[in-house]
Design an enzyme around this catalytic site. Structure first.
Site, PDB file in Angstrom:
ATOM      1  N   GLY A   1       0.505   4.070  -1.424  1.00 29.25           N
ATOM      2  CA  GLY A   1      -0.228   5.319  -1.236  1.00 29.25           C
ATOM      3  C   GLY A   1      -0.304   5.694   0.230  1.00 29.25           C
ATOM      4  O   GLY A   1      -0.264   6.882   0.583  1.00 29.25           O
ATOM      5  N   ASP A   2      -0.418   4.703   1.082  1.00 27.83           N
ATOM      6  CA  ASP A   2      -0.398   4.921   2.529  1.00 27.83           C
ATOM      7  C   ASP A   2       1.027   5.014   3.059  1.00 27.83           C
ATOM      8  O   ASP A   2       1.374   5.944   3.800  1.00 27.83           O
ATOM      9  CB  ASP A   2      -1.108   3.762   3.246  1.00 27.83           C
ATOM     10  CG  ASP A   2      -2.602   3.738   2.997  1.00 27.83           C
ATOM     11  OD1 ASP A   2      -3.258   4.728   3.321  1.00 27.83           O
ATOM     12  OD2 ASP A   2      -3.092   2.720   2.484  1.00 27.83           O
ATOM     13  N   LEU A   3       1.871   4.049   2.706  1.00 30.03           N
ATOM     14  CA  LEU A   3       3.164   3.909   3.371  1.00 30.03           C
ATOM     15  C   LEU A   3       4.143   5.018   2.992  1.00 30.03           C
ATOM     16  O   LEU A   3       4.867   5.531   3.848  1.00 30.03           O
ATOM     17  CB  LEU A   3       3.763   2.541   3.049  1.00 30.03           C
ATOM     18  CG  LEU A   3       2.917   1.333   3.452  1.00 30.03           C
ATOM     19  CD1 LEU A   3       3.617   0.040   3.080  1.00 30.03           C
ATOM     20  CD2 LEU A   3       2.599   1.363   4.939  1.00 30.03           C
TER      21      LEU A   3
ATOM     22  N   ALA B   1       2.979   8.195   4.628  1.00 26.31           N
ATOM     23  CA  ALA B   1       3.283   8.140   6.060  1.00 26.31           C
ATOM     24  C   ALA B   1       4.750   8.438   6.328  1.00 26.31           C
ATOM     25  O   ALA B   1       5.102   9.146   7.277  1.00 26.31           O
ATOM     26  CB  ALA B   1       2.924   6.757   6.598  1.00 26.31           C
TER      27      ALA B   1
ATOM     28  N   GLY C   1       0.819  -1.215   0.000  1.00 24.05           N
ATOM     29  CA  GLY C   1       0.000   0.000   0.000  1.00 24.05           C
ATOM     30  C   GLY C   1       0.847   1.257   0.000  1.00 24.05           C
ATOM     31  O   GLY C   1       0.851   2.015   0.976  1.00 24.05           O
TER      32      GLY C   1
END
Length: 396
Positions: free
Chosen positions: A171-173, A176, A169
């Site tokens: 887009g998240d990682l 973040a 993921g």
């Protein structure tokens, strides 16, 4: 001593992007207090599990290790307790949609009044109006949405196949990780000036940054980059090839690497006929077939033995291969942690950030819901460095 053991983070995030950001800070020693909605983080009950009595699943364990938990209703009686925690915090991180914290009456401006030195960080799909207002803000977003909009899916997959998301993921990682960098920069600025600030990273923005190659390619050439499978638009050979027992990747785009590859293939004629990068790019398809014919006759280990030390190459590994790789264990990239409710430990990914004097410690399990209410809100709540907290916990 750890690098961030004098930093307290109030973590209002859930699911993946926010928890991964605060996990990075926790690994580096920060006291991360996970403020959970009534009922807890939405991913607590997500599989996989070890047994029937697990307190939470692997998804939650992996990105919430080393944190303390408080269950709080920010719209009700817990609001004042949360504001009291803010007064003694260094960082607040949240990943709600834009406008949600305003509904709670706990937006950045309100928290800054309580603590002018506070670093307030948000992770959203489309960013916050404070840093650039758009009509997308307030819309929900997930990894799949960010990868689609940011151009990742358009350049991922086989040439004759559909746009494809990247497995992890990102887009998240990646968002973040950028948020954690922003937080550390803001803390450094605060330490020099005493001034807190707002940190904002958007998933859509992060994917554009990750796809930097497509941006300059389109600007320089006017072309629209698209899918090329495992090939590279400007480097060759730089691709995956089928072996007799799996797949390998070979990156021999430098002239020296190309000559070494041709020598291993016993094809000095190819090295002589295609000596430059331009030659190889112009004839990449027939050359790819030549290399593929060679790799198909050998195992991945035989290809590695033939090329290792002279040509960058590697087998394509799965998770079981990673678990068996001595390099991974030497780098402490697999960490065993307690799984509450089970009679055995589980393994999660270690920290890739290595520091010589203040190494990260990713080996603490994720918290039970509301596990630390008494020590955080009761009499004598401690803000001691993590090592001292561990000792106190062990003595109880």
């Amino acid at each position: 001593m750890q690098a961030l053991d004098d930093v307290r983070v109030l973590d209002l995030t859930q699911v993946l992007a926010g928890p991964y950001c605060t996990m990075l800070l926790s690994d580096l020693g920060a006291d991360v207090v996970k403020i959970e909605r009534p009922g807890g983080d939405l991913i607590r009950p997500n599989p996989p599990f070890v047994g029937d009595d697990d307190a939470y699943g692997g998804y939650f364990q992996s990105v919430n290790r080393g944190k303390r938990s408080l269950e709080m209703d920010l719209t009700g009686e817990d609001r004042e307790d949360f504001l009291a925690l803010v007064e003694d915090a260094d960082v607040v991180v949240e990943n709600f949609r834009a406008g949600t914290m305003e509904k709670f009456g706990l937006e950045y401006e309100t928290l800054r009044e309580r603590n002018p030195e506070l670093v307030y960080a948000s992770i959203r799909g489309f960013g916050d109006p404070r840093t650039g207002e758009t009509d997308r803000q307030g819309q929900p977003s997930f990894d799949l949405i960010a990868q689609a909009l940011g151009g990742v899916m358009e350049i991922t997959g086989q040439e004759d196949g559909p746009p494809t998301k990247v497995g992890p993921g990102i887009g998240d990682l990646f968002t973040a990780t950028l948020n954690a960098v922003g937080i550390l920069a803001a803390l450094h600025h605060r330490d020099r000036t005493g001034e807190g600030q707002y940190v904002d990273t958007a998933m859509y923005d992060a994917m554009i940054s990750m796809c930097e190659r497509t941006v300059y390619q389109h600007s320089y050439t006017g072309d629209v980059p698209t899918r090329r499978g495992n090939a590279h638009p400007t480097l060759f050979p730089y691709n995956a090839f089928e072996a007799a027992d799996g797949h390998v990747v070979i990156a021999a785009f430098g002239d020296n690497h190309w000559r070494a590859l041709c020598e291993a293939m016993d094809r000095p004629d190819l090295a002589a006929e295609y000596p430059t990068t331009a030659d190889r790019l112009e004839h990449r398809e027939p050359l790819r077939s030549e290399i593929a014919d060679w790799t198909a006759t050998l195992t991945a280990a035989e290809i590695r033995d033939a090329l290792e030390g002279s040509v960058p190459c590697a087998p394509v590994q799965d998770a079981a291969d990673v678990f068996e790789d001595p390099h991974v264990h030497a780098r402490e990239m697999l960490v065993d942690v307690e799984q509450p409710g089970a009679d055995e430990d589980v393994t999660i990914a270690g920290s890739p950030i290595k520091l010589s004097e203040t190494p990260p410690k990713p080996g603490e399990r994720a918290p039970l819901l509301d596990e630390h209410r008494e020590e955080l809100l009761g009499d004598g709540a401690s803000r001691a460095p993590r090592d001292e907290r561990e000792t106190a916990d062990a003595d109880d």
